[in-house]
Write an enzyme that holds these catalytic residues in place. Structure first.
Site, short mmCIF file in Angstrom:
data_model
loop_
_atom_site.label_atom_id
_atom_site.label_comp_id
_atom_site.label_asym_id
_atom_site.label_seq_id
_atom_site.Cartn_x
_atom_site.Cartn_y
_atom_site.Cartn_z
CE LYS A 1 -1.57 10.92 8.59
NZ LYS A 1 -0.51 11.80 8.10
CB CYS A 2 -3.27 2.36 5.99
SG CYS A 2 -3.51 0.87 5.01
N GLY A 3 -6.61 2.60 5.17
CA GLY A 3 -7.90 1.94 5.29
C GLY A 3 -7.78 0.45 5.59
#
Length: 114
Positions: free
Chosen positions: A10-12
């Site tokens: 979920k983390c860019g």
């Protein structure tokens, strides 16, 4: 070369770091979704030591209750205990290769160990 990434999809920044690893020829990538398979307290201590940072420098503040709990000012043992109990407190992504460990924020830091 083997590279292990402790990843949050979920983390860019984590996704971008993973993309760098996957695009590099000769890199065998192991992806560990650390929220599902958290590293042990001992593994975390080793990763931070090998990265040359303190557990406090690897503490995720944004999106957590770390400040309210006083963790930024806590000793390393308390921070490691908290991270082991609640992996959301681990800043990501951590990448380990045979050349070292980096907390890849920004993502380009991964280049130092490839």
């Amino acid at each position: 070369m083997k590279a292990t990434i402790w990843h949050n999809p979920k983390c860019g920044t984590s996704r971008n770091t993973l993309a760098i690893l996957q695009e590099r020829d000769g890199v065998d990538v192991e992806v560990i979704e650390y929220l599902k398979e958290p590293p042990s307290r001992e593994k975390l201590a080793q990763l931070y030591k090998d990265a040359g940072i303190t557990p406090n420098e690897g503490l995720r503040i944004r999106g957590t209750d770390a400040k309210e709990r006083g963790l930024p000012d806590a000793d390393a043992d308390a921070v490691l205990d908290a991270m082991a109990a609640e992996p959301i407190l681990i800043e990501r992504p951590l990448v380990e290769t045979d050349k070292g460990v980096r907390l890849c924020r920004p993502k380009e830091k991964v280049e130092e160990i490839l």
